[in-house]
Design a protein around this motif. Structure first.
Motif, short mmCIF file in Angstrom:
data_model
loop_
_atom_site.label_atom_id
_atom_site.label_comp_id
_atom_site.label_asym_id
_atom_site.label_seq_id
_atom_site.Cartn_x
_atom_site.Cartn_y
_atom_site.Cartn_z
N PHE A 166 0.82 -1.21 0.00
CA PHE A 166 0.00 0.00 0.00
C PHE A 166 0.86 1.26 0.00
O PHE A 166 1.97 1.26 0.51
CB PHE A 166 -0.81 0.10 1.31
N ARG A 167 0.24 2.35 -0.45
CA ARG A 167 0.74 3.67 -0.08
C ARG A 167 0.25 3.89 1.35
O ARG A 167 -0.81 3.38 1.74
CB ARG A 167 0.19 4.76 -1.00
N PRO A 168 1.00 4.62 2.19
CA PRO A 168 0.65 4.74 3.62
C PRO A 168 -0.79 5.20 3.89
O PRO A 168 -1.45 4.66 4.77
CB PRO A 168 1.67 5.74 4.15
N GLU A 169 -1.28 6.19 3.13
CA GLU A 169 -2.63 6.70 3.40
C GLU A 169 -3.69 5.64 3.13
O GLU A 169 -4.70 5.54 3.83
CB GLU A 169 -2.96 7.91 2.50
N VAL A 170 -3.48 4.86 2.08
CA VAL A 170 -4.44 3.82 1.71
C VAL A 170 -4.40 2.70 2.75
O VAL A 170 -5.43 2.17 3.16
CB VAL A 170 -4.15 3.30 0.29
N ARG A 171 -3.21 2.37 3.19
CA ARG A 171 -3.06 1.32 4.21
C ARG A 171 -3.79 1.69 5.49
O ARG A 171 -4.50 0.86 6.08
CB ARG A 171 -1.59 1.08 4.49
N SER A 172 -3.63 2.92 5.94
CA SER A 172 -4.28 3.31 7.19
C SER A 172 -5.80 3.35 7.04
O SER A 172 -6.53 3.06 7.98
CB SER A 172 -3.75 4.64 7.70
N PHE A 173 -6.29 3.67 5.84
CA PHE A 173 -7.74 3.69 5.61
C PHE A 173 -8.34 2.29 5.72
O PHE A 173 -9.36 2.09 6.39
CB PHE A 173 -8.05 4.29 4.23
N TYR A 174 -7.72 1.29 5.08
CA TYR A 174 -8.28 -0.06 5.07
C TYR A 174 -7.92 -0.87 6.32
O TYR A 174 -8.68 -1.74 6.71
CB TYR A 174 -7.85 -0.82 3.81
N ASN A 175 -6.78 -0.62 6.91
CA ASN A 175 -6.37 -1.23 8.17
C ASN A 175 -6.57 -2.76 8.19
O ASN A 175 -7.22 -3.30 9.09
CB ASN A 175 -7.10 -0.56 9.34
N LEU A 176 -6.04 -3.43 7.19
CA LEU A 176 -6.18 -4.89 7.10
C LEU A 176 -5.59 -5.63 8.29
O LEU A 176 -6.11 -6.66 8.69
CB LEU A 176 -5.50 -5.41 5.82
N GLU A 177 -4.51 -5.10 8.84
CA GLU A 177 -3.87 -5.77 9.97
C GLU A 177 -4.85 -5.96 11.13
O GLU A 177 -4.90 -7.01 11.74
CB GLU A 177 -2.65 -4.99 10.49
N LYS A 178 -5.64 -4.93 11.42
CA LYS A 178 -6.58 -5.02 12.53
C LYS A 178 -7.64 -6.08 12.26
O LYS A 178 -7.97 -6.89 13.12
CB LYS A 178 -7.24 -3.67 12.77
N MET A 179 -8.15 -6.10 11.03
CA MET A 179 -9.20 -7.05 10.68
C MET A 179 -8.69 -8.49 10.74
O MET A 179 -9.35 -9.35 11.30
CB MET A 179 -9.72 -6.74 9.27
N TRP A 180 -7.51 -8.77 10.18
CA TRP A 180 -7.02 -10.14 10.09
C TRP A 180 -6.28 -10.60 11.33
O TRP A 180 -6.09 -11.79 11.53
CB TRP A 180 -6.15 -10.31 8.85
N SER A 181 -5.85 -9.69 12.17
CA SER A 181 -5.13 -10.08 13.39
C SER A 181 -6.09 -10.38 14.53
O SER A 181 -5.70 -10.98 15.53
CB SER A 181 -4.16 -8.98 13.82
N ALA A 182 -7.34 -9.97 14.40
CA ALA A 182 -8.32 -10.19 15.48
C ALA A 182 -8.60 -11.68 15.63
O ALA A 182 -8.54 -12.45 14.68
CB ALA A 182 -9.61 -9.45 15.16
N ALA A 183 -8.92 -12.06 16.83
CA ALA A 183 -9.26 -13.46 17.11
C ALA A 183 -10.60 -13.79 16.47
O ALA A 183 -11.48 -12.93 16.34
CB ALA A 183 -9.35 -13.68 18.62
N ARG A 184 -10.74 -15.04 16.08
CA ARG A 184 -12.04 -15.50 15.57
C ARG A 184 -13.04 -15.49 16.71
O ARG A 184 -12.67 -15.67 17.87
CB ARG A 184 -11.91 -16.93 15.02
N PRO A 185 -14.34 -15.33 16.42
CA PRO A 185 -15.34 -15.30 17.51
C PRO A 185 -15.26 -16.53 18.40
O PRO A 185 -15.41 -16.45 19.61
CB PRO A 185 -16.67 -15.23 16.77
#
Length: 132
Positions: free
Chosen positions: A107-126
């Motif tokens: 990503f370009r930094p601004e796009v990366r911070s907007f989508y924040n994939l790390e937060k979504m994929w690093s979260a524990a499964r329910p």
């Protein structure tokens, strides 16, 4: 007799696909060598069947993002990873390189911070959360 990961080379000699851990290390090394920023590897085992790992990294500009994707594709091909798919090269805001067992997002930094994939994929499964 070749194993399930083997395929035939143009000469008919079986060639093994690299192991997912080797592909992941190659991706991380290639990104590091080419000055990608904020490189993060996310283990996807047990979270999804789409891949074993995801790598998220940033490039400093459109040109840097495109160059990082090109370096990755070249390194993966040289290592014998087949069926590499790429999306997003024309704009180079967000380039996805799908290497099968490893998916890379640059990503370009601004796009990366907007989508924040790390937060979504690093979260524990329910199901992984403890009932309280």
């Amino acid at each position: 007799m070749p194993g399930p990961d083997a395929s035939a080379s143009p000469t008919g000699t079986p060639t093994a696909s690299p192991a997912p851990a080797d592909v992941l290390q190659l991706v991380l090394d290639t990104l590091e060598e080419n000055k990608a920023e904020e490189i993060q590897a996310i283990d996807l085992k047990g979270k999804t069947s789409i891949a074993d790992a995801m790598v998220v990294a940033s490039g400093r500009s459109h040109r840097h993002v495109g160059a990082l994707a090109d370096y990755l594709m070249k390194a993966l091909k040289e290592k014998g990873v087949g069926q590499i798919r790429v999306e997003g090269l024309p704009a180079c805001d967000w380039v996805l390189v799908d290497a099968g067992d490893v998916i890379i997002h640059v990503f370009r930094p601004e796009v990366r911070s907007f989508y924040n994939l790390e937060k979504m994929w690093s979260a524990a499964r329910p199901g992984d959360r403890l009932a309280g």
